[in-house]
Design a protein around this motif. Sequence first.
Motif, PDB file in Angstrom:
ATOM      1  N   ALA A 232       0.823  -1.206   0.000  1.00 38.44           N
ATOM      2  CA  ALA A 232       0.000   0.000   0.000  1.00 38.44           C
ATOM      3  C   ALA A 232       0.857   1.257   0.000  1.00 38.44           C
ATOM      4  O   ALA A 232       0.599   2.206  -0.755  1.00 38.44           O
ATOM      5  N   LEU A 233       1.900   1.270   0.827  1.00 38.04           N
ATOM      6  CA  LEU A 233       2.757   2.447   0.916  1.00 38.04           C
ATOM      7  C   LEU A 233       3.493   2.689  -0.394  1.00 38.04           C
ATOM      8  O   LEU A 233       3.621   3.841  -0.849  1.00 38.04           O
ATOM      9  N   ALA A 234       3.970   1.619  -1.024  1.00 43.87           N
ATOM     10  CA  ALA A 234       4.675   1.753  -2.295  1.00 43.87           C
ATOM     11  C   ALA A 234       3.765   2.361  -3.357  1.00 43.87           C
ATOM     12  O   ALA A 234       4.180   3.244  -4.124  1.00 43.87           O
ATOM     13  N   MET A 235       2.518   1.936  -3.400  1.00 42.07           N
ATOM     14  CA  MET A 235       1.580   2.460  -4.392  1.00 42.07           C
ATOM     15  C   MET A 235       1.220   3.921  -4.100  1.00 42.07           C
ATOM     16  O   MET A 235       1.071   4.727  -5.023  1.00 42.07           O
ATOM     17  N   ILE A 236       1.109   4.256  -2.820  1.00 43.65           N
ATOM     18  CA  ILE A 236       0.816   5.650  -2.451  1.00 43.65           C
ATOM     19  C   ILE A 236       1.981   6.558  -2.827  1.00 43.65           C
ATOM     20  O   ILE A 236       1.808   7.621  -3.434  1.00 43.65           O
ATOM     21  N   LEU A 237       3.196   6.137  -2.467  1.00 43.52           N
ATOM     22  CA  LEU A 237       4.382   6.939  -2.781  1.00 43.52           C
ATOM     23  C   LEU A 237       4.571   7.079  -4.287  1.00 43.52           C
ATOM     24  O   LEU A 237       5.074   8.094  -4.771  1.00 43.52           O
ATOM     25  N   HIS A 238       4.171   6.050  -5.023  1.00 42.16           N
ATOM     26  CA  HIS A 238       4.320   6.054  -6.472  1.00 42.16           C
ATOM     27  C   HIS A 238       3.414   7.094  -7.130  1.00 42.16           C
ATOM     28  O   HIS A 238       3.768   7.678  -8.163  1.00 42.16           O
ATOM     29  N   ASN A 239       2.266   7.337  -6.493  1.00 38.31           N
ATOM     30  CA  ASN A 239       1.257   8.189  -7.124  1.00 38.31           C
ATOM     31  C   ASN A 239       1.041   9.544  -6.457  1.00 38.31           C
ATOM     32  O   ASN A 239       0.498  10.458  -7.089  1.00 38.31           O
ATOM     33  N   PHE A 240       1.444   9.680  -5.206  1.00 34.60           N
ATOM     34  CA  PHE A 240       1.130  10.908  -4.473  1.00 34.60           C
ATOM     35  C   PHE A 240       2.311  11.391  -3.633  1.00 34.60           C
ATOM     36  O   PHE A 240       3.118  10.592  -3.158  1.00 34.60           O
ATOM     37  N   SER A 241       2.373  12.688  -3.428  1.00 37.76           N
ATOM     38  CA  SER A 241       3.139  13.267  -2.336  1.00 37.76           C
ATOM     39  C   SER A 241       2.106  13.768  -1.334  1.00 37.76           C
ATOM     40  O   SER A 241       0.953  14.059  -1.705  1.00 37.76           O
ATOM     41  N   PHE A 242       2.472  13.871  -0.079  1.00 41.44           N
ATOM     42  CA  PHE A 242       1.480  14.250   0.922  1.00 41.44           C
ATOM     43  C   PHE A 242       2.119  15.025   2.060  1.00 41.44           C
ATOM     44  O   PHE A 242       3.312  14.878   2.358  1.00 41.44           O
ATOM     45  N   LYS A 243       1.312  15.868   2.680  1.00 42.15           N
ATOM     46  CA  LYS A 243       1.747  16.652   3.831  1.00 42.15           C
ATOM     47  C   LYS A 243       0.597  16.751   4.820  1.00 42.15           C
ATOM     48  O   LYS A 243      -0.562  16.450   4.489  1.00 42.15           O
ATOM     49  N   LEU A 244       0.925  17.163   6.035  1.00 42.51           N
ATOM     50  CA  LEU A 244      -0.107  17.285   7.060  1.00 42.51           C
ATOM     51  C   LEU A 244      -0.999  18.484   6.777  1.00 42.51           C
ATOM     52  O   LEU A 244      -0.535  19.536   6.339  1.00 42.51           O
ATOM     53  N   SER A 245      -2.291  18.306   7.025  1.00 44.98           N
ATOM     54  CA  SER A 245      -3.218  19.427   6.956  1.00 44.98           C
ATOM     55  C   SER A 245      -3.019  20.317   8.181  1.00 44.98           C
ATOM     56  O   SER A 245      -2.647  19.832   9.257  1.00 44.98           O
ATOM     57  N   PRO A 246      -3.227  21.639   8.056  1.00 39.04           N
ATOM     58  CA  PRO A 246      -3.137  22.526   9.234  1.00 39.04           C
ATOM     59  C   PRO A 246      -4.086  22.128  10.358  1.00 39.04           C
ATOM     60  O   PRO A 246      -3.866  22.478  11.519  1.00 39.04           O
ATOM     61  N   SER A 247      -5.128  21.359  10.025  1.00 38.06           N
ATOM     62  CA  SER A 247      -6.103  20.950  11.040  1.00 38.06           C
ATOM     63  C   SER A 247      -5.659  19.717  11.831  1.00 38.06           C
ATOM     64  O   SER A 247      -6.323  19.338  12.803  1.00 38.06           O
ATOM     65  N   TYR A 248      -4.533  19.102  11.420  1.00 33.50           N
ATOM     66  CA  TYR A 248      -4.090  17.883  12.115  1.00 33.50           C
ATOM     67  C   TYR A 248      -3.578  18.219  13.513  1.00 33.50           C
ATOM     68  O   TYR A 248      -2.794  19.149  13.707  1.00 33.50           O
ATOM     69  N   ALA A 249      -4.030  17.442  14.490  1.00 25.91           N
ATOM     70  CA  ALA A 249      -3.555  17.564  15.877  1.00 25.91           C
ATOM     71  C   ALA A 249      -2.972  16.223  16.301  1.00 25.91           C
ATOM     72  O   ALA A 249      -3.662  15.202  16.243  1.00 25.91           O
ATOM     73  N   HIS A 250      -1.715  16.225  16.697  1.00 23.45           N
ATOM     74  CA  HIS A 250      -1.033  14.968  17.037  1.00 23.45           C
ATOM     75  C   HIS A 250      -1.467  14.493  18.412  1.00 23.45           C
ATOM     76  O   HIS A 250      -1.106  15.092  19.434  1.00 23.45           O
ATOM     77  N   ALA A 251      -2.257  13.415  18.441  1.00 24.41           N
ATOM     78  CA  ALA A 251      -2.780  12.920  19.718  1.00 24.41           C
ATOM     79  C   ALA A 251      -2.956  11.403  19.654  1.00 24.41           C
ATOM     80  O   ALA A 251      -4.069  10.913  19.449  1.00 24.41           O
ATOM     81  N   GLY A 263      -8.099  11.760  14.166  1.00 19.42           N
ATOM     82  CA  GLY A 263      -7.984  11.417  12.757  1.00 19.42           C
ATOM     83  C   GLY A 263      -6.646  11.843  12.173  1.00 19.42           C
ATOM     84  O   GLY A 263      -5.831  12.469  12.843  1.00 19.42           O
ATOM     85  N   ALA A 264      -6.456  11.473  10.913  1.00 17.40           N
ATOM     86  CA  ALA A 264      -5.194  11.789  10.213  1.00 17.40           C
ATOM     87  C   ALA A 264      -5.524  12.641   8.985  1.00 17.40           C
ATOM     88  O   ALA A 264      -5.780  12.124   7.897  1.00 17.40           O
ATOM     89  N   GLN A 265      -5.539  13.945   9.185  1.00 17.56           N
ATOM     90  CA  GLN A 265      -5.857  14.864   8.081  1.00 17.56           C
ATOM     91  C   GLN A 265      -4.610  15.128   7.248  1.00 17.56           C
ATOM     92  O   GLN A 265      -3.645  15.744   7.734  1.00 17.56           O
ATOM     93  N   LEU A 266      -4.609  14.617   6.025  1.00 21.31           N
ATOM     94  CA  LEU A 266      -3.471  14.754   5.129  1.00 21.31           C
ATOM     95  C   LEU A 266      -3.909  15.420   3.826  1.00 21.31           C
ATOM     96  O   LEU A 266      -5.040  15.259   3.388  1.00 21.31           O
ATOM     97  N   ILE A 267      -2.996  16.150   3.220  1.00 24.73           N
ATOM     98  CA  ILE A 267      -3.228  16.759   1.915  1.00 24.73           C
ATOM     99  C   ILE A 267      -2.381  16.024   0.896  1.00 24.73           C
ATOM    100  O   ILE A 267      -1.152  15.996   1.008  1.00 24.73           O
ATOM    101  N   LEU A 268      -3.032  15.392  -0.085  1.00 25.90           N
ATOM    102  CA  LEU A 268      -2.322  14.617  -1.104  1.00 25.90           C
ATOM    103  C   LEU A 268      -2.248  15.383  -2.424  1.00 25.90           C
ATOM    104  O   LEU A 268      -3.203  16.062  -2.803  1.00 25.90           O
ATOM    105  N   HIS A 269      -1.117  15.258  -3.095  1.00 28.33           N
ATOM    106  CA  HIS A 269      -0.929  15.852  -4.407  1.00 28.33           C
ATOM    107  C   HIS A 269      -0.558  14.763  -5.389  1.00 28.33           C
ATOM    108  O   HIS A 269       0.386  14.000  -5.165  1.00 28.33           O
TER     109      HIS A 269
END
Length: 271
Positions: A232-251, A263-269
Motif C-alpha cells: 500500500a505504501l509503495a503504491m501511495i508513494l508512487h502516485n502521491f506526495s502528501f503533507k499534514l493538513s493545518p487541522s491535524y492535531a497529534h494525539a 484522525g489523520a488529516q493529510l493533503i495529497l498531491h
Amino acid sequence: MFWFGKTPKVIIKDPELIQEVLSNKLGHFGKPPLNPLILILARGSNEQNNQSESTSSKKGDHGLTIEEVIEECKVFYVAGQETTSSLLTWTMIVLAMHPDWQEKARQEVMQVCGKDEEPTFEALTHLKIVTMILNEVLRLYPPAIALYQHTYRETKIGNLSLPAGVDVTLPILLIHHDTQLWGNDADEFKPERFSEGVAKASSKHRLAFFPFGWGPRTCIGQQFAILEAKMALAMILHNFSFKLSPSYAHAPNTVMLLQPQHGAQLILHKL
C-alpha cells in the motif's frame, strides 16, 4: 505490582524477564481469562439470532459450531486489517512530518519497482528504506501498546516469584520509548536505527523491539501485515506526495489499537 479489583497485576519492563515470559518454557503463562460479563453479553446477543441455526450445526473437535469457527476467522481477519490500517496511517503521518524520508522512500520505490508498474512481491522484498521506515513507525507507534499474559500455575521468572492467578502486562509502548534501550533520542523518528535489521537496532537487548510479540508469542499475521503495508505504501508513494493538513492535531490514543485520536488529516498531491 497493583490490584485491579480482586486480581493482582504486575507490569514487567525488564527485557530479560519479558523474554522469559514470552518463551513460556514451563507452560505456566497463557492469555488472561475473559471477563465473565463479556462472555454473558456476547452469548446473550448471539443466542436470540442464532439459536435455531446453531442447534442444527455439527460440532467440531473443540466443541465449536461451524458458525462459531467462521466467526472466529472473521475476527482474526478484521484484527489483521486493523493492524495494517493503523501501521499505514501512522506511517503516512510520520512521512508527512518528515518529507526528506518521504522522498527517500519514493525514490527507492521508483528505482526498485519501476516508474509505471505496480510493485511485485519480489520488488517489495528489496525495499530496504521502506522497511526501515515501517520498523521505526512500529517502534514509535506500535498498534498494540502492550501484551497481556496470566499465570495459571505458580512460576518463577528471574528472581521474581509469581503465584497462580496473576495478570502480567508487558508494556510494548514504554519499552519502545525507553531511553536506556534506545538512547536519549528514543522519541525521535530515526529509521536509520534499523539499517542493519531488527536484531541490531538496539545494542542493549533484542527484546527492545517486539511490536508483534516474540518467540512462540509472535503474532502469526506479522509477515502479512508488513507485506500489505509495504504494498500500500509503495503504491501511495508512487502516485502521491502528501503533507499534514493545518487541522491535524497529534494525539496518539488507544482504542483497542493505537490510533490518532482526532484522525489523520493529510493533503495529497497527484504526482
